[in-house]
Design a protein around this motif. Structure first.
Motif, PDB file in Angstrom:
ATOM      1  N   GLY A 288      28.689 -78.562 -22.223  1.00 30.73           N
ATOM      2  CA  GLY A 288      28.825 -77.493 -23.210  1.00 30.73           C
ATOM      3  C   GLY A 288      29.519 -77.970 -24.470  1.00 30.73           C
ATOM      4  N   TRP A 289      30.560 -78.780 -24.321  1.00 29.92           N
ATOM      5  CA  TRP A 289      31.244 -79.335 -25.491  1.00 29.92           C
ATOM      6  C   TRP A 289      30.350 -80.332 -26.224  1.00 29.92           C
ATOM      7  N   LYS A 290      29.644 -81.167 -25.481  1.00 31.82           N
ATOM      8  CA  LYS A 290      28.796 -82.192 -26.114  1.00 31.82           C
ATOM      9  C   LYS A 290      27.659 -81.568 -26.910  1.00 31.82           C
ATOM     10  N   THR A 291      27.172 -80.417 -26.466  1.00 32.11           N
ATOM     11  CA  THR A 291      26.056 -79.761 -27.149  1.00 32.11           C
ATOM     12  C   THR A 291      26.509 -78.586 -28.017  1.00 32.11           C
ATOM     13  N   ALA A 292      27.828 -78.407 -28.137  1.00 35.34           N
ATOM     14  CA  ALA A 292      28.404 -77.314 -28.924  1.00 35.34           C
ATOM     15  C   ALA A 292      27.866 -75.956 -28.467  1.00 35.34           C
ATOM     16  N   ASP A 293      27.782 -75.776 -27.153  1.00 35.99           N
ATOM     17  CA  ASP A 293      27.232 -74.554 -26.561  1.00 35.99           C
ATOM     18  C   ASP A 293      28.370 -73.701 -25.981  1.00 35.99           C
ATOM     19  N   ARG A 294      28.866 -72.790 -26.780  1.00 38.52           N
ATOM     20  CA  ARG A 294      29.971 -71.921 -26.402  1.00 38.52           C
ATOM     21  C   ARG A 294      29.707 -71.198 -25.078  1.00 38.52           C
ATOM     22  N   ALA A 295      28.524 -70.659 -24.900  1.00 40.59           N
ATOM     23  CA  ALA A 295      28.208 -69.895 -23.690  1.00 40.59           C
ATOM     24  C   ALA A 295      28.324 -70.773 -22.441  1.00 40.59           C
ATOM     25  N   THR A 296      27.851 -72.002 -22.525  1.00 38.94           N
ATOM     26  CA  THR A 296      27.937 -72.911 -21.380  1.00 38.94           C
ATOM     27  C   THR A 296      29.389 -73.215 -21.049  1.00 38.94           C
ATOM     28  N   ILE A 297      30.202 -73.480 -22.066  1.00 38.14           N
ATOM     29  CA  ILE A 297      31.623 -73.748 -21.828  1.00 38.14           C
ATOM     30  C   ILE A 297      32.267 -72.547 -21.146  1.00 38.14           C
ATOM     31  N   LEU A 298      32.092 -71.377 -21.721  1.00 38.02           N
ATOM     32  CA  LEU A 298      32.756 -70.174 -21.213  1.00 38.02           C
ATOM     33  C   LEU A 298      32.276 -69.765 -19.828  1.00 38.02           C
ATOM     34  N   GLU A 299      31.007 -70.002 -19.507  1.00 40.97           N
ATOM     35  CA  GLU A 299      30.504 -69.592 -18.194  1.00 40.97           C
ATOM     36  C   GLU A 299      31.121 -70.397 -17.056  1.00 40.97           C
ATOM     37  N   THR A 300      31.709 -71.549 -17.368  1.00 38.22           N
ATOM     38  CA  THR A 300      32.331 -72.366 -16.326  1.00 38.22           C
ATOM     39  C   THR A 300      33.757 -71.934 -16.013  1.00 38.22           C
ATOM     40  N   LEU A 301      34.325 -71.057 -16.823  1.00 34.51           N
ATOM     41  CA  LEU A 301      35.743 -70.731 -16.741  1.00 34.51           C
ATOM     42  C   LEU A 301      36.028 -69.390 -16.079  1.00 34.51           C
ATOM     43  N   ASP A 302      37.079 -69.352 -15.288  1.00 37.29           N
ATOM     44  CA  ASP A 302      37.593 -68.101 -14.749  1.00 37.29           C
ATOM     45  C   ASP A 302      38.223 -67.308 -15.895  1.00 37.29           C
ATOM     46  N   SER A 303      38.205 -66.010 -15.829  1.00 35.02           N
ATOM     47  CA  SER A 303      38.757 -65.193 -16.922  1.00 35.02           C
ATOM     48  C   SER A 303      40.244 -65.459 -17.148  1.00 35.02           C
ATOM     49  N   ASP A 304      40.968 -65.889 -16.108  1.00 38.36           N
ATOM     50  CA  ASP A 304      42.395 -66.182 -16.223  1.00 38.36           C
ATOM     51  C   ASP A 304      42.682 -67.676 -16.377  1.00 38.36           C
ATOM     52  N   CYS A 305      41.720 -68.428 -16.870  1.00 38.05           N
ATOM     53  CA  CYS A 305      41.858 -69.882 -16.961  1.00 38.05           C
ATOM     54  C   CYS A 305      43.033 -70.300 -17.842  1.00 38.05           C
ATOM     55  N   VAL A 306      43.505 -71.507 -17.581  1.00 38.77           N
ATOM     56  CA  VAL A 306      44.513 -72.158 -18.408  1.00 38.77           C
ATOM     57  C   VAL A 306      44.005 -73.575 -18.673  1.00 38.77           C
ATOM     58  N   ILE A 307      43.914 -73.933 -19.949  1.00 40.11           N
ATOM     59  CA  ILE A 307      43.506 -75.280 -20.334  1.00 40.11           C
ATOM     60  C   ILE A 307      44.637 -75.881 -21.159  1.00 40.11           C
ATOM     61  N   ILE A 308      45.055 -77.092 -20.773  1.00 42.40           N
ATOM     62  CA  ILE A 308      46.134 -77.782 -21.467  1.00 42.40           C
ATOM     63  C   ILE A 308      45.584 -79.092 -22.001  1.00 42.40           C
ATOM     64  N   GLU A 309      45.599 -79.224 -23.323  1.00 39.68           N
ATOM     65  CA  GLU A 309      45.126 -80.466 -23.930  1.00 39.68           C
ATOM     66  C   GLU A 309      46.210 -81.537 -23.848  1.00 39.68           C
ATOM     67  N   SER A 310      45.788 -82.788 -23.935  1.00 41.23           N
ATOM     68  CA  SER A 310      46.706 -83.910 -23.751  1.00 41.23           C
ATOM     69  C   SER A 310      47.807 -83.973 -24.792  1.00 41.23           C
ATOM     70  N   TYR A 311      47.604 -83.400 -25.957  1.00 42.54           N
ATOM     71  CA  TYR A 311      48.618 -83.485 -27.002  1.00 42.54           C
ATOM     72  C   TYR A 311      49.456 -82.202 -27.122  1.00 42.54           C
ATOM     73  N   GLY A 312      49.303 -81.275 -26.150  1.00 39.23           N
ATOM     74  CA  GLY A 312      50.226 -80.159 -26.082  1.00 39.23           C
ATOM     75  C   GLY A 312      49.709 -78.738 -26.090  1.00 39.23           C
ATOM     76  N   PRO A 313      48.644 -78.396 -26.831  1.00 36.72           N
ATOM     77  CA  PRO A 313      48.227 -76.994 -26.876  1.00 36.72           C
ATOM     78  C   PRO A 313      47.822 -76.450 -25.505  1.00 36.72           C
ATOM     79  N   ILE A 314      48.183 -75.200 -25.271  1.00 37.82           N
ATOM     80  CA  ILE A 314      47.827 -74.493 -24.047  1.00 37.82           C
ATOM     81  C   ILE A 314      46.986 -73.284 -24.445  1.00 37.82           C
ATOM     82  N   TYR A 315      45.848 -73.129 -23.801  1.00 37.11           N
ATOM     83  CA  TYR A 315      44.962 -71.991 -24.053  1.00 37.11           C
ATOM     84  C   TYR A 315      44.905 -71.175 -22.769  1.00 37.11           C
TER      85      TYR A 315
END
Length: 125
Positions: free
Chosen positions: A16-43
């Protein structure tokens, strides 16, 4: 979750990231997901991730390569190594890294990245 299902889910998220496909990225995630990038941001949550996707995939920004080089799974956690390259603000960049993921109901619940901060080299005395 078994390793085959987990690997397919992680690869779909990355694709999804490689093809810039928002729907594909979001469909893989639980609604309560937490993503932490290596340089600090938390989503936290899909809504925040959606805002991050919009911001990151601005004009001229692309994920040019994101190859998983290893994948391992325990009972409830997977970890994988990868090589990442992108163009951001018109500048190429990239690094090697690893991620830890946890799942809930066949979705990614937690994803944390770790990045290599210097070029790898063979050590010699």
């Amino acid at each position: 979750m078994n390793a085959t299902t987990a690997s397919a889910l992680i690869h779909r998220y990355i694709e999804g990231w490689k093809t810039a496909d928002r729907a594909t990225i979001l469909e893989t995630l639980d609604s309560d997901c937490v993503i932490i990038e290596s340089y600090g941001p938390i989503y936290r949550g899909k809504e925040m991730v959606d805002r991050w996707i919009t911001s990151w995939l601005g004009p001229g920004n692309t994920v040019d390569r994101w190859d998983v080089t290893s994948f391992s799974m325990t009972e409830d956690v997977c970890f994988f190594e990868w090589i990442f390259e992108c163009t951001f603000d018109g500048k190429p960049g990239g690094f090697e890294g690893a991620s830890i993921a946890r799942f809930k109901h066949d979705k990614i619940l937690f994803l944390r990245e770790y990045a290599t901060t210097a070029p790898l080299y063979e050590w010699a005395e």
